[in-house]
Scaffold this motif. Structure first.
Motif, mmCIF file in Angstrom:
data_model
loop_
_atom_site.group_PDB
_atom_site.id
_atom_site.type_symbol
_atom_site.label_atom_id
_atom_site.label_comp_id
_atom_site.label_asym_id
_atom_site.label_seq_id
_atom_site.Cartn_x
_atom_site.Cartn_y
_atom_site.Cartn_z
ATOM 1 N N ALA A 213 0.836 -1.204 0.000
ATOM 2 C CA ALA A 213 0.000 0.000 0.000
ATOM 3 C C ALA A 213 0.868 1.252 0.000
ATOM 4 C CB ALA A 213 -0.946 -0.004 1.192
ATOM 5 N N SER A 214 1.942 1.241 0.776
ATOM 6 C CA SER A 214 2.792 2.425 0.864
ATOM 7 C C SER A 214 3.558 2.664 -0.430
ATOM 8 C CB SER A 214 3.758 2.319 2.045
ATOM 9 O OG SER A 214 4.784 1.386 1.778
ATOM 10 N N GLU A 215 3.807 1.624 -1.198
ATOM 11 C CA GLU A 215 4.590 1.742 -2.427
ATOM 12 C C GLU A 215 3.739 1.896 -3.681
ATOM 13 O OE1 GLU A 215 7.014 -1.728 -2.508
ATOM 14 O OE2 GLU A 215 8.083 -1.170 -0.690
ATOM 15 N N SER A 216 2.466 1.585 -3.606
ATOM 16 C CA SER A 216 1.636 1.507 -4.813
ATOM 17 C C SER A 216 0.906 2.796 -5.168
ATOM 18 C CB SER A 216 0.597 0.397 -4.646
ATOM 19 O OG SER A 216 -0.345 0.762 -3.658
ATOM 20 N N GLY A 217 0.865 3.724 -4.238
ATOM 21 C CA GLY A 217 0.082 4.933 -4.476
ATOM 22 C C GLY A 217 -1.385 4.755 -4.123
ATOM 23 N N ALA A 218 -1.705 3.676 -3.443
ATOM 24 C CA ALA A 218 -3.092 3.408 -3.066
ATOM 25 C C ALA A 218 -3.564 4.318 -1.940
ATOM 26 C CB ALA A 218 -3.255 1.955 -2.636
ATOM 27 N N GLY A 219 -2.635 4.953 -1.262
ATOM 28 C CA GLY A 219 -3.004 5.798 -0.132
ATOM 29 C C GLY A 219 -3.019 5.009 1.154
ATOM 30 N N PRO A 220 -3.338 5.650 2.250
ATOM 31 C CA PRO A 220 -3.341 4.970 3.548
ATOM 32 C C PRO A 220 -4.447 3.917 3.611
ATOM 33 C CG PRO A 220 -4.299 7.148 3.751
ATOM 34 C CD PRO A 220 -3.771 7.046 2.353
#
Length: 160
Positions: free
Chosen positions: A60-67
């Motif tokens: 999640a932190s690397e994918s741009g998915a947001g928190p």
């Protein structure tokens, strides 16, 4: 005090993530209700689910998915991209007496996984990836990334 179970936040310092090779980012503290749900699961499943949780937060932190919002859905730990609404809900639970990562059965994620990586991860129906002993961590990271960006991908396909 939250119920005790396998440490869901401990991590080896600077251990690389299978998906990117970047150092791990420690996941946040587990909310009390979620910790209680994990603690109620079979003891042998807890370390597997703890590792999947760490990987999920890393992706999640690397994918741009947001928190990620961490809560309970159907009494199971669930992870949502509430701020960006980019992904489908992921749950970490037990299926067929096996730890599993679950998605909404109305998504195409399991079918896409089986088409692009046949036999790499064991699946259960149209909604689950079974985390059996020796599962492919890199393949699970890819699956998590696709789930966390599922709606973003659907919106892009509709716009084109």
């Amino acid at each position: 005090m939250a119920p005790q179970m396998t440490d869901l936040t401990a991590d080896a310092p600077n251990a690389p993530v299978a998906s990117t090779g970047k150092p791990h980012v420690a996941p946040p503290a587990v909310p009390e209700a979620v910790a209680a749900a994990y603690a109620a699961m079979p003891p042998q499943a807890q370390p597997v689910l703890a590792e999947a949780r760490k990987l999920l937060f890393q992706v999640a932190s690397e994918s741009g998915a947001g928190p990620l919002d961490e809560c309970l859905k159907w009494g199971e730990p669930a992870y949502l991209t509430a701020a960006t609404k980019s992904g489908t809900t992921l749950r970490l639970a037990m299926v067929e007496e096996c730890p599993a990562a679950l998605v909404n059965c109305r998504t195409s994620l399991i079918a896409e996984l089986e088409a692009t990586q046949p036999g790499v991860l064991a699946t259960s129906g149209r909604r689950g990836v079974l985390l059996r002993t020796g599962y492919d961590r890199a393949a699970l990271a890819v699956f998590f990334g696709r789930a966390l960006l599922y709606h973003r991908g659907r919106r892009m396909r509709r716009a084109s």
